[in-house]
Design an enzyme around this catalytic site. Structure first.
Site, mmCIF file in Angstrom:
data_model
loop_
_atom_site.group_PDB
_atom_site.id
_atom_site.type_symbol
_atom_site.label_atom_id
_atom_site.label_comp_id
_atom_site.label_asym_id
_atom_site.label_seq_id
_atom_site.Cartn_x
_atom_site.Cartn_y
_atom_site.Cartn_z
ATOM 1 N N CYS A 2 55.738 85.812 147.363
ATOM 2 C CA CYS A 2 54.425 85.365 147.798
ATOM 3 C C CYS A 2 54.559 84.067 148.586
ATOM 4 O O CYS A 2 55.481 83.287 148.380
ATOM 5 C CB CYS A 2 53.460 85.130 146.644
ATOM 6 S SG CYS A 2 53.336 86.501 145.500
ATOM 7 N N GLU A 479 76.338 98.945 152.899
ATOM 8 C CA GLU A 479 75.318 98.252 153.692
ATOM 9 C C GLU A 479 74.515 99.263 154.528
ATOM 10 O O GLU A 479 73.293 99.159 154.641
ATOM 11 C CB GLU A 479 76.000 97.185 154.571
ATOM 12 C CG GLU A 479 75.157 96.578 155.682
ATOM 13 C CD GLU A 479 73.919 95.835 155.210
ATOM 14 O OE1 GLU A 479 73.703 95.698 154.004
ATOM 15 O OE2 GLU A 479 73.154 95.412 156.097
#
Ligand code: AGP
Length: 607
Positions: A2, A479
């Site tokens: 946030c 990855e």
């Protein structure tokens, strides 16, 4: 996670708040909201989903007021809807929160028994109720904040608006960053300095357990015991310009294409091209005496740490371990005296990596952070910062930050090799030249885009995708799988090709694309044997290799992508490009939100 923003001035706060939130959206985009003081009382607007929804709400229902707080959310407690969106209001108090209040249930029960009514499912709402009650008891804002912080467990950065009193915004931090911005006749509060870049370069970071009362003309900072303290004001020199996508449709595409430049900029800090010498500014460690390097990070940054481990072992013959921070932080791992702990983080704010850093500090390690954010918490808490100069990475899927991290890690391995005398002069020059060739090799690797796009369109309908590789290519395989699942939502696994026959081979049938990452190196033949095993189970083999590899591989693959041949040392860097492109074009084909994929956030500042 946030993002938090606050402003106190004399004119429209909502515009500054929304602009600041746009810069903080990388921290979460499940919902957004702002609150202001209107006629001495708190009022708010909130909207689920991305910030544009809040923008629209504000167009139809503007929110006046010159003092306000804002929030962009990554949901932890309570689904992402308007009711759970911040700011939360109780009585005269509005609050925005980044983090987790671990003891919110007991506080909620207690306040519930006293008659409090809660509107949301969040942990945050209790904070507004608690502060409102403390103020009801007649406590000053300072005393109420001390009492509030004593009650709260967990990690948080908090921003408050308090109606019916003095014009102030209040902030507090424990385990999550919060900065005060010093403007001209206006003051700010934000999760990071980037949000404040257009308004002021002057920021002060709160320290652990600090709280602050911000007025129009300044701020008073207090420690957890309520004693007034002073914290340094620093000049961030960040650019206030909003970063654009240029000619690209998505930030991720732009960032993939920026890699040659980003890596060159990063390398300029570590490599003297004239003397072909690698230096690590600020790192005063005798690698000949270092017993072990421990590399710790999360997600893609962890994979760069893992490649760093391979390099340190191979090139510098230096014992190295790589670990995911969320495991490492709780493992009570013994760390050797004189050891070096390297933390890798694009944001420098990842909660687990930061906690692992604290653990390594308690174990007496030299703390080195490789980060793209020199003003970050990790950078500030390290002995040495080795910056990457990738420039702002906006897409949630990390690309250029990864290859820049690898650039620093290869520099580290070469510098350590030199100090330990593990390479001959000739080998050292060869390794350094390989490092120096990275920008041009990355530029050459970008040429395979059209071919990768075609491959990606074939993969976009798959349910499962397997990525295989050996050595550092195994890490590239992991990855690649992470990139694909993150943005296209296709299930993908990256496996060590030699490990495939111990389980994952059972997944393979004619519907499963098997992406084999195999530069022609000393492990190539081994990888090819495993590729044959996958082909024998009818997997659709997509081989990424160089011309020599393609010639040796025969007709095992349905598709072969040929990259320019490079020194095997730097292959994990250049082979990252095709796996990034594969994920990108599969996601575009599927129509997902490439830059802001569901459920994710750029910076993970909660456990
Ligand atoms: C990668 O594409 C991710 N979005 C993610 O794994 C990321 O690398 C991880 O969250 C670590 O972030 P950091 O580098 O900011 O610490």
């Amino acid at each position: 996670m946030c993002g938090i923003i606050g402003v106190i001035g004399d004119d429209d706060a909502s515009q500054v708040l929304v602009d600041g939130l746009r810069r903080l959206e990388y921290r979460g985009y499940d919902s957004a909201g702002i609150a202001t003081l209107v006629g001495g009382a708190v009022d708010r607007r909130r909207a689920p989903g991305k910030l544009n929804n809040l923008d629209e709400t504000l167009r139809s229902e503007p929110l006046p007021g010159a003092i306000g707080i804002g929030h962009t959310r990554w949901a932890t407690h309570g689904v992402p809807n308007e009711t759970n969106a911040h700011p939360h209001i109780a009585g005269r108090v509005a609050v925005v929160h980044n983090g987790i209040i671990e003891n919110f249930r007991s506080i909620k029960n207690e306040l519930g028994e006293q008659g409090a009514r809660f509107a949301s499912d969040t942990d945050t709402e209790v904070v507004a109720h608690l502060l409102d009650r403390l103020l009801d008891q007649g406590l000053t804002v300072e005393k109420a904040m001390v009492a509030l912080m004593e009650r709260l467990e967990g990690m948080f950065a908090l921003g408050f608006l308090i109606g019916g009193g003095e014009d102030v915004i209040v902030g507090a931090r424990r385990g999550a960053p919060l900065a005060i911005g010093w403007g001209d006749g206006k003051m700010y509060l934000a999760s990071d300095a980037i949000a404040l870049a257009p308004y002021t370069p002057q920021v002060t970071y709160l320290e652990e357990d600090d709280f602050v009362i911000v007025r129009r003309d300044g701020a008073d900072i207090f420690d957890g015991a309520g004693r007034k303290v002073s914290r340094p004001v620093i000049n961030t020199n960040l650019s206030g310009a909003m970063i654009g996508k240029g000619n690209h449709r998505h930030f991720m595409k732009k960032e993939i294409h920026e890699q040659p430049t980003a890596v060159a900029e990063t390398m300029a800090r570590y490599l003297d091209p004239v003397f072909e010498e690698v230096t690590l500014p600020g790192l005063d460690v005798d690698f000949a005496k270092v017993p072990r390097v421990t590399l710790i990070a999360c997600g893609t940054a962890y994979y760069s740490g893992l490649i760093g481990k391979y390099w340190l072992e191979q090139v510098a013959r230096l014992p190295a371990e790589a670990d995911v921070a969320s495991e490492f932080r709780y493992r009570h791992a013994p760390m050797p005296e004189g050891g070096v702990a390297v933390f890798v983080s694009q944001s420098g704010e990842t909660a687990d990596t930061l906690a692992a850093l604290h653990y390594a500090r308690s174990q007496g390690q030299t703390i080195v952070t490789i980060t793209n954010t020199e003003t970050s918490t990790m950078a500030r808490e390290s002995d040495v910062v080795l910056p990457t100069h990738a420039g702002p990475e906006i897409a949630v899927a990390s690309t250029k930050a990864f290859t820049c991290q690898l650039t620093v890690l290869l520099s580290l391995a070469i510098a350590a090799a030199k100090a330990r005398g593990t390479l001959s002069d000739e080998e050292l020059t060869k390794a350094t030249r390989a490092l120096a060739s990275l920008p041009s090799e990355l530029a050459r690797a970008l040429h395979i885009e059209e071919k990768m796009k075609d491959v990606a369109h074939g993969v976009a309908d798959a349910r499962d995708v397997l990525y295989l590789g050996r050595g550092t290519s195994y890490v590239v395989a992991m990855e690649g799988a992470l990139k694909l699942k993150e943005i296209s939502y296709i299930h993908a696994e990256g496996y060590a090709s030699g490990e495939m026959k111990h389980g994952p081979i059972a997944l393979i049938d004619e519907r499963v694309p098997v992406i084999v990452v195999a530069p022609s190196d000393e492990l190539f033949e081994k990888t090819m044997s495993n590729t044959q095993e996958a082909a024998a189970r009818e997997g659709q083999i997509i081989l990424i290799t160089d011309q020599e590899g393609a010639d040796q591989a025969g007709d095992v693959a349905e598709r072969t992508i040929i990259l320019p041949r490079v020194d095997p040392l730097i292959a994990p860097v250049t082979y990252s490009v095709p796996v990034q492109m594969l994920a990108y074009h599969a996601a575009v084909r599927k129509g997902t939100d490439v830059d802001q994929p569901r459920n994710l956030a750029k910076s993970v500042t909660v456990e």
